[in-house]
Design an enzyme around this catalytic site. Structure first.
Site, short mmCIF file in Angstrom:
data_model
loop_
_atom_site.label_atom_id
_atom_site.label_comp_id
_atom_site.label_asym_id
_atom_site.label_seq_id
_atom_site.Cartn_x
_atom_site.Cartn_y
_atom_site.Cartn_z
N HIS A 48 -0.64 10.13 29.05
CA HIS A 48 0.46 9.93 28.10
C HIS A 48 1.72 9.34 28.74
CE1 HIS A 48 -1.60 11.85 24.79
NE2 HIS A 48 -1.86 12.91 25.53
N ARG A 73 -4.67 13.36 35.68
CA ARG A 73 -5.35 13.15 34.41
C ARG A 73 -5.33 11.65 34.12
NH1 ARG A 73 -3.89 16.14 28.71
NH2 ARG A 73 -1.84 15.15 29.03
N ASP A 87 -10.73 6.62 45.35
CA ASP A 87 -10.51 5.85 46.57
C ASP A 87 -9.09 5.94 47.11
OD1 ASP A 87 -13.13 5.08 46.84
OD2 ASP A 87 -12.87 3.09 45.97
N GLU A 152 -10.61 19.22 23.47
CA GLU A 152 -9.44 18.97 22.62
C GLU A 152 -9.79 18.65 21.17
OE1 GLU A 152 -6.18 16.76 24.86
OE2 GLU A 152 -7.99 15.86 25.70
N ASP A 178 -3.95 18.84 20.71
CA ASP A 178 -4.94 17.97 20.08
C ASP A 178 -5.97 18.78 19.31
OD1 ASP A 178 -4.58 15.06 20.60
OD2 ASP A 178 -4.44 15.76 22.67
#
Length: 262
Positions: A48, A73, A87, A152, A178
């Site tokens: 977000h 996230r 990586d 969610e 959510d």
């Protein structure tokens, strides 16, 4: 040189829940302030917040001096997104909106090299492998990766038992905002039906022997879910704390001036 140990993964099932904060300010200064505040973990929220890959890397570098686990996230759980994050050195992930066993199994493959998975091999270009200085990276890396899947939606709830049954998933995490919208209670994460669904889900996950987490911002919800035995609690976001604190400060100071006029 060895692969760094993942302290978050090793502490997932302790006697008390691990308390953390989401980083919603795309600033290395903010990341350092949060990392040194005393939380058990901090999450860089690429879903977000306008975090691109170089900025996530900068945040990882900024907080490397602090003894605190960092989660990321991603905007979504795909092989491409996870490959790049792995990586640059991310070891712990919170994957948003997981809704099926097939999706969860795909995500497990994303964190594993072939033949078990589909993670691309590029250790000579990888910060995580210290550009091939960690010679055992490909053999050891997966053991230190913590994969947390976020539930969610109602669809995710319906598939919860199947998702929680997948061996390589470390934890499942409920997103009440959510989830409440999916259940028809937009903006009501503490609606009784939402809370009851989450508590039932917590019991299901624990029966499967997995760690479980939840987003809980109020004192009531923090204590409520802690009593249910959750292992991870997200307490809010740095951006929200700043927004609330500055608003309250501005209003308090304006009130002082108004009292002078009175």
């Amino acid at each position: 040189m060895n692969v760094p140990k993942n302290s978050l993964k090793n502490r997932l099932k302790g006697s008390k829940p691990l308390l953390g904060l989401f980083n919603g300010l795309p600033s290395t200064y903010a990341a350092e302030i949060t990392a040194g505040a005393g939380y058990d973990w901090v999450l860089i929220d690429g879903e977000h917040v306008p975090f691109d890959l170089p900025l996530i890397l900068q945040q990882l570098q900024a907080v490397a001096a602090y003894d605190i686990p960092i989660l990321v996230r991603p905007v979504e759980g795909t092989a491409v997104h996870l490959k790049q994050l792995l990586d640059i050195g991310v070891q712990s992930f919170l994957i948003p909106m997981v809704e099926s066993k097939d999706q969860a199994e795909y995500l497990v493959q994303c964190i594993q090299y072939a033949p078990k998975g589909i993670r691309g091999v590029g250790t000579g270009l990888s910060r995580a492998a210290q550009w091939n200085r960690i010679t055992s990276y490909m053999q050891e890396a997966e053991e230190e990766i913590c994969l947390i899947l976020q539930i969610e939606s109602q669809k995710g709830l319906e598939q919860l038992e199947q998702i929680a049954s997948i061996p390589r998933v470390d934890a499942l995490f409920f997103g009440p905002s959510d989830l409440s919208a999916s259940m028809g209670f937009l903006g009501q994460p503490r609606h009784p039906e939402v809370v009851q669904a989450i508590k039932k889900g917590i019991a299901t996950i624990k029966e499967k022997g997995k760690a479980v987490g939840v987003f809980a911002m109020t004192p009531e919800s923090i204590q409520d879910y802690a009593k249910e035995g959750v292992d991870i609690i997200a307490l809010g976001a740095d951006s929200l704390l700043l927004a609330e604190a500055t608003y309250q400060h501005a209003q308090a100071c304006k009130k002082l001036i108004e009292e002078l006029d009175g």
